[in-house]
Scaffold this motif. Structure first.
Motif, short mmCIF file in Angstrom:
data_model
loop_
_atom_site.label_atom_id
_atom_site.label_comp_id
_atom_site.label_asym_id
_atom_site.label_seq_id
_atom_site.Cartn_x
_atom_site.Cartn_y
_atom_site.Cartn_z
N ARG A 1 3.84 11.47 0.73
CA ARG A 1 4.73 10.40 1.17
C ARG A 1 6.16 10.73 0.74
N LYS B 1 5.82 3.53 3.53
CA LYS B 1 6.44 4.45 4.50
C LYS B 1 6.35 3.88 5.92
N TYR C 1 1.35 -4.07 5.72
CA TYR C 1 2.11 -2.82 5.56
C TYR C 1 1.36 -1.62 6.12
N SER D 1 -10.58 5.90 3.93
CA SER D 1 -11.17 5.22 5.07
C SER D 1 -10.69 3.77 5.12
N GLN E 1 -1.76 7.62 9.24
CA GLN E 1 -1.62 6.39 8.45
C GLN E 1 -0.16 6.12 8.08
N LYS F 1 -10.22 -8.03 2.17
CA LYS F 1 -9.22 -7.63 1.16
C LYS F 1 -8.32 -8.79 0.74
N GLU G 1 -2.09 -2.39 -4.67
CA GLU G 1 -1.02 -2.74 -3.70
C GLU G 1 0.02 -3.59 -4.42
N1 SAM Z 1 -8.76 1.08 2.94
C1 SAM Z 1 -8.78 1.30 1.53
C2 SAM Z 1 -8.18 0.12 0.82
O1 SAM Z 1 -7.88 -0.86 1.49
O2 SAM Z 1 -8.01 0.16 -0.38
C3 SAM Z 1 -8.11 2.53 1.03
C4 SAM Z 1 -7.62 3.56 1.97
S1 SAM Z 1 -5.94 3.37 2.49
C5 SAM Z 1 -6.16 4.59 3.69
C6 SAM Z 1 -5.03 4.10 1.15
C7 SAM Z 1 -3.73 3.47 0.73
O3 SAM Z 1 -2.70 3.77 1.64
C8 SAM Z 1 -3.67 1.97 0.62
O4 SAM Z 1 -4.29 1.52 -0.54
C9 SAM Z 1 -2.18 1.70 0.65
O5 SAM Z 1 -1.64 1.58 -0.65
C10 SAM Z 1 -1.59 2.95 1.30
N2 SAM Z 1 -0.79 2.61 2.49
C11 SAM Z 1 -1.12 1.77 3.48
N3 SAM Z 1 -0.11 1.67 4.36
C12 SAM Z 1 0.89 2.45 3.91
C13 SAM Z 1 2.22 2.74 4.36
N4 SAM Z 1 2.73 2.18 5.47
N5 SAM Z 1 2.98 3.58 3.63
C14 SAM Z 1 2.49 4.15 2.51
N6 SAM Z 1 1.26 3.92 2.04
C15 SAM Z 1 0.46 3.07 2.72
#
Ligand code: SAM
Length: 482
Positions: free
Chosen positions: A328, A288, A110, A149, A370, A225, A209
């Motif tokens: 979001r 999103k 995702y 990050s 992101q 992960k 998640e």
């Molecule tokens: N990389 C870290 C991890 O894996 O936990 C955390 C940082 S990541 C930038 C933050 C969060 O963005 C993720 O835990 C996920 O839930 C969310 N995220 C990722 N893809 C997304 C999407 N397409 N739409 C909304 N939220 C998203």
């Protein structure tokens, strides 16, 4: 077997217990008597020490979530608002995300940062770029950041994250300062959590998640992960490493929301049972659109009504836990859920690496983003909107800086005492924002709000000090707190 105190993921987030909970909720979703009983149990009660709320178990809360009797649902919304008012008043804490690096070795299906996405340029901020981003954020008025990050032990090792935290705290530009850095990075070791703790972070945030193990493994097909147990047990390691404010969340849309809701509350109950303190915050992100990501391929998406109900039920079940909503969500959705229990929102956010410095509030870079930001207003617009709708935007970071974290925060919050300092702190930090960063229109409505709200401080000594501090802020002094 379900064991709330076990340190094994599959025992404290036990699949059978969740399935039994969902069956119990389904059986009782029209049981008016039981639902009324649950609502009564959760209602705020006046005690000799202030106002207290009992909270709910994951089973009880799941019955509320399943209930589809309109008038009982209305009661739930009123109760959620009442609880929010009792513990958080009309304050909304402001923050912004700061993306440090989108290098990632995971394959979350995702997330646009997934390793196989060749469309997205990879970028990692240098310390000079971190500095520029922080100055841009300080110039907007932010005092609290959440750093984000991807996971990549070569490009973004823990030492890089620690160096960035150090840089962020060191920058004092004009009257600006980042006073609390929350951290949202991948699950790591106790040793690394200890390093983050020693670097003075606020909350460690990690979204689960999905709590559904089988789905989790499919959604994270490779990379570190992929390991469900390691990810799910991360908060226990964080607490072992000395971090006592942790933030939970699920990414709604990935699996069945009722399953996620029960899992989320079981996780909160587990932390409370094992460490004596529940989560400091719960986030409620929804999937999103993003580079290489079509949210429509996830068939568990939830509409705004269900989203609002989830937020209300979380507020009722864990009354003392802060709840966060990001950009979001659009303005209309954010407006609806603020009154149901949200206590923190982001404003003026950029979700790209290096998205703040060098851009005006209308420009936004999309290349390393992101996800699509739905609420694209500037921080000043969001602050004015909050004031116009009756909320106090708060830039307060006092609890953490006064050592009121973990169970010390919770035990004060549990008897409603946190409001004795939060209310004047919110007003003083808003006054700082108005002096240093607000547009003339925001300043005018903000001044009027402070003049009204200061009269709600009932303790004469606190009132007198707060009034003096507000005057001193107008005369150029900064950083007062109770
Ligand atoms: N990389 C870290 C991890 O894996 O936990 C955390 C940082 S990541 C930038 C933050 C969060 O963005 C993720 O835990 C996920 O839930 C969310 N995220 C990722 N893809 C997304 C999407 N397409 N739409 C909304 N939220 C998203």
């Amino acid at each position: 077997m379900y064991d709330i105190k076990s340190l094994k993921a599959e025992e404290f987030i036990n699949n059978e217990e969740i399935l039994d909970t969902l069956a119990y909720a389904e059986e009782n979703k029209h049981n008016r008597e039981l639902i009324e009983q649950i609502l009564n149990k959760a209602a705020p009660k006046k005690t000799g020490r202030g106002v207290e709320c009992a909270g709910l178990s994951h089973r009880e809360a799941s019955v509320l979530l399943a209930c589809d009797i309109p008038e009982l649902n209305e009661k739930m919304y009123s109760l959620a608002s009442e609880i929010k008012e009792a513990f958080y008043g009309n304050r909304i804490v402001m923050f912004a995300p700061l993306y440090l690096s989108n290098y990632c070795v995971n394959q979350c299906v995702y997330c646009p940062y997934h390793m196989q996405n060749k469309e997205i340029p990879r970028k990692k901020l240098t310390q000079e770029e971190v500095r520029n981003e922080v100055i841009a954020l300080q110039d907007m008025g932010h005092k609290r950041l959440a750093i984000e990050s991807g996971e990549d032990p070569v490009n973004n090792p823990i030492d890089y994250i620690l160096e960035c935290i150090n840089t962020i705290y060191s920058i004092k530009h004009k009257n600006g300062a980042i006073r609390r850095v929350n951290v949202n990075i991948a699950a790591t070791t106790v040793e690394n959590y200890r390093k983050l703790h020693d670097a003075g972070i606020g909350t460690y945030i990690l979204f689960q998640e999905t709590y559904h193990k089988e789905s989790y493994e499919k959604l994270h097909p490779a990379g570190p992960k992929h390991n469900y147990a390691y990810h799910t047990e991360a908060m226990d390691r964080a607490m072992e490493g000395g971090i006592d404010d942790v933030g939970l969340g699920v990414l709604f849309g990935l699996d069945m929301y009722k399953y996620e809701f029960a899992g989320l509350l079981m996780h909160a109950e587990h932390l409370e049972a094992v460490h004596g303190v529940g989560p400091h915050t719960i986030s409620v992100p929804r999937v999103k659109r993003a580079s290489d990501i079509d949210p429509n391929v996830f068939d568990n998406s939830i509409d705004d009504d269900i989203f609002a109900k989830i937020i209300a039920c979380i507020r009722i079940a864990v009354p003392y836990t802060g709840m966060i909503i990001s950009t979001r969500e659009n303005e209309e959705c954010r407006d609806r859920v603020l009154g149901l229990g949200i206590s923190q929102i982001s404003g003026g956010s950029r979700t790209s690496v290096g998205g703040y410095a060098g851009y005006t509030s209308e420009e936004r870079p999309h290349d390393t983003e992101q996800f699509d930001v739905s609420d694209q207003r500037s921080l000043d617009d969001v602050v004015k909107w909050l004031i116009d709708t009756g909320y106090i935007p708060s830039f307060c970071t006092a609890c953490y800086r006064e050592g009121r974290t973990g169970d010390r925060f919770m035990s004060l919050c549990k008897v409603g005492q946190i409001q004795n300092c939060c209310h004047p702190n919110a007003l003083m930090t808003l006054q700082e924002y108005l002096e240093d960063y607000a547009s003339p229109e925001t300043k005018a409505v903000g001044e009027a709000l402070i003049a009204r709200e200061i009269n709600k401080v009932t303790n004469p000594k606190v009132f007198e000090r707060a009034v003096k501090n507000l005057k001193d802020i107008k005369n150029g002094k900064r950083d007062f707190r109770f």
